[in-house]
Every structure is written in C-alpha cells, then in structure tokens.
Scaffold this active site. Structure first.
Site, PDB file in Angstrom:
ATOM      1  N   PRO A 119     -37.672  -1.836   9.029  1.00  0.00           N
ATOM      2  CA  PRO A 119     -38.865  -2.616   8.703  1.00  0.00           C
ATOM      3  C   PRO A 119     -40.194  -2.156   9.270  1.00  0.00           C
ATOM      4  O   PRO A 119     -41.237  -2.577   8.774  1.00  0.00           O
ATOM      5  CB  PRO A 119     -38.510  -4.008   9.235  1.00  0.00           C
ATOM      6  CG  PRO A 119     -37.555  -3.747  10.353  1.00  0.00           C
ATOM      7  CD  PRO A 119     -36.835  -2.474  10.032  1.00  0.00           C
ATOM      8  N   HIS A 120     -40.198  -1.308  10.325  1.00  0.00           N
ATOM      9  CA  HIS A 120     -41.478  -0.997  10.968  1.00  0.00           C
ATOM     10  C   HIS A 120     -41.501   0.425  11.529  1.00  0.00           C
ATOM     11  O   HIS A 120     -40.768   0.732  12.468  1.00  0.00           O
ATOM     12  CB  HIS A 120     -41.754  -1.952  12.142  1.00  0.00           C
ATOM     13  CG  HIS A 120     -41.608  -3.399  11.820  1.00  0.00           C
ATOM     14  ND1 HIS A 120     -42.511  -4.102  11.048  1.00  0.00           N
ATOM     15  CD2 HIS A 120     -40.644  -4.291  12.164  1.00  0.00           C
ATOM     16  CE1 HIS A 120     -42.120  -5.361  10.936  1.00  0.00           C
ATOM     17  NE2 HIS A 120     -40.992  -5.494  11.595  1.00  0.00           N
ATOM     18  N   PHE A 121     -42.305   1.287  10.941  1.00  0.00           N
ATOM     19  CA  PHE A 121     -42.606   2.600  11.530  1.00  0.00           C
ATOM     20  C   PHE A 121     -41.344   3.429  11.821  1.00  0.00           C
ATOM     21  O   PHE A 121     -41.235   4.073  12.867  1.00  0.00           O
ATOM     22  CB  PHE A 121     -43.419   2.432  12.830  1.00  0.00           C
ATOM     23  CG  PHE A 121     -44.642   1.583  12.669  1.00  0.00           C
ATOM     24  CD1 PHE A 121     -45.763   2.075  12.025  1.00  0.00           C
ATOM     25  CD2 PHE A 121     -44.669   0.278  13.142  1.00  0.00           C
ATOM     26  CE1 PHE A 121     -46.891   1.287  11.862  1.00  0.00           C
ATOM     27  CE2 PHE A 121     -45.792  -0.517  12.976  1.00  0.00           C
ATOM     28  CZ  PHE A 121     -46.907  -0.015  12.335  1.00  0.00           C
ATOM     29  N   ASN A 122     -40.411   3.433  10.892  1.00  0.00           N
ATOM     30  CA  ASN A 122     -39.162   4.175  11.076  1.00  0.00           C
ATOM     31  C   ASN A 122     -39.158   5.450  10.251  1.00  0.00           C
ATOM     32  O   ASN A 122     -39.689   5.487   9.133  1.00  0.00           O
ATOM     33  CB  ASN A 122     -37.960   3.321  10.665  1.00  0.00           C
ATOM     34  CG  ASN A 122     -37.885   1.998  11.383  1.00  0.00           C
ATOM     35  OD1 ASN A 122     -37.987   0.937  10.767  1.00  0.00           O
ATOM     36  ND2 ASN A 122     -37.716   2.041  12.697  1.00  0.00           N
ATOM     37  N   GLY A 138     -40.149   1.478  15.300  1.00  0.00           N
ATOM     38  CA  GLY A 138     -40.350   2.786  15.909  1.00  0.00           C
ATOM     39  C   GLY A 138     -39.094   3.616  16.087  1.00  0.00           C
ATOM     40  O   GLY A 138     -39.180   4.767  16.527  1.00  0.00           O
TER      41      GLY A 138
END
Length: 221
Positions: A119-122, A138
């Site tokens: 869901p976030h900055f992967n 991350g």
C-alpha cells in the site's frame, strides 16, 4: 526443504497464475515465464469484464485505477483491486482480486495473489506474493545482487542455485512484512510468518515464524 516449494508457500486457488505455478516445483522458476504466460492468458479473459487500454493490458471493470497511475504491459489487474495515485506497474505483472497497489509503489515482473496489499512506497520486483500477504510502508524486494552474480537461495541444507540474475522474494500466504524492511535477493518467507520492521532479510524464514533479526527467528506460539 519442502517449506520453500511452491505448493507449501502458496494456495494456488487464489491466483489466475495457478497453471503456471502448478508446474514449478520451486516458485522462482516461474519468474522468467511470467510475461509469456500473461500474454497467453489475456485472450481467455471475457471482454465484457475487462477494459483493454492497450493490447497487452487488461483491467477489471470493477478495479479502481487512479488517473496518474502508470500501467505498462503485459499486465492484468484483477476484480476489486485498487491502484492508487502514482503507482508504476512496469509490466510482466499479474495482480489478483481485491488487492491494493499503493501510492508511489513500483511493480515489475511479479505475481500478486488475491487480497495482497502493497500500500505505501513499496518496490516489488521479480517476486511472488501469496494470498493476503502484506508489506508495510517502505518495504522493498531487492532483486539484483550488488556483484551482479546469479542468485542462490540459502537454506539450512546448503544453497540452491536458481540460475537467475534477477530474483527478489517469494512471500508466502498471509505473511506480514514490517515497515522499511529490505528482502534481499533470493529471500523466501514461509506461510503465516511476520517480519519485524527495519529488518534486512536473506535466506529462508520458516513458516509460522517471527523474524526479529538474522540471528533471532522464533516460532509463533
């Protein structure tokens, strides 16, 4: 080590890539075949259920895709999936049903089973994520060794040669990867395991384990 074989890591009923994975004893064997498999699979998808923004891209009509997301082919986006702003799907990607591909995430040559959340900055490259796997903000899969040599999987019984220069991680069903963790090339995480935030993971994490550090991997109670 049976826990790293395809059918021990994944319930194949939760992916449209099951025919590909079913013939792979070890799941990373599927990585060089993903693009060809997607291109061969696309004609089987019903036209009334999928949008075709490009010849080699199919997006379920029930999926939600942000206007500024970039999707390159060959790619399939499953029903109910959400692709959020700034996501970059570079191709060779099968995303299952009810997944989340989050803001500023990058996917390349990967299979996401149903209900996966990145869901976030992967960054997910040359990797397979099992049913209900989740990566914290991350967390990334590092898919090329710094010395550019072929990736080997380190097990308790020795190394397994993969013959692959690019191989990120095999993440089993229901695995939780903590925020800002790095999964080094050739990492395999067994079903139902948890990875602590800020971890640098390599080798094999057994199923139903908690990864606290490279030297502290404990079984769940």
């Amino acid at each position: 080590m049976s826990s790293i074989k395809t059918k021990e890591l994944f319930d194949l009923s939760h992916t449209d890539a099951r025919d590909l994975l079913d013939r792979c004893e070890y799941p990373w064997s599927a990585l060089p075949q993903i693009k060809d498999f997607i291109n061969a699979f696309i004609p089987s998808l019903p036209d009334d259920e999928y949008l075709a923004p490009a010849e080699d891209v199919r997006i379920s009509k029930s999926a939600t895709v942000a206007p500024n997301a970039t999707i390159c082919g060959p790619t399939i986006i499953g029903a109910g999936t959400e692709v959020r702003p700034g996501a970059y799907i570079r191709g060779g990607v099968m995303v299952g049903k009810n997944c989340v591909v989050g803001n500023s995430c990058e996917l390349k040559n990967a299979i996401l089973f149903d209900n996966v959340q990145v869901p976030h900055f992967n960054y997910i490259g040359d990797s397979i994520l099992g049913y209900r796997a989740h990566t914290g903000a991350g967390a990334i899969t590092s898919n090329v060794k710094s010395d550019k040599t072929l990736v080997r999987v380190k097990t308790e019984d020795g190394y397994i040669d993969t013959g692959l220069k690019k191989f990120g991680a095999m993440i089993g069903d229901r695995v939780e990867v903590g925020c800002n963790s790095v999964l080094n090339p050739g990492t395999v995480i067994g079903r139902d395991s948890n990875i602590y935030p800020l971890s640098s993971v390599r080798g094999v994490v057994p199923p139903e384990s908690i990864y606290k550090s490279q030297n502290e991997i404990v079984k769940k109670n």
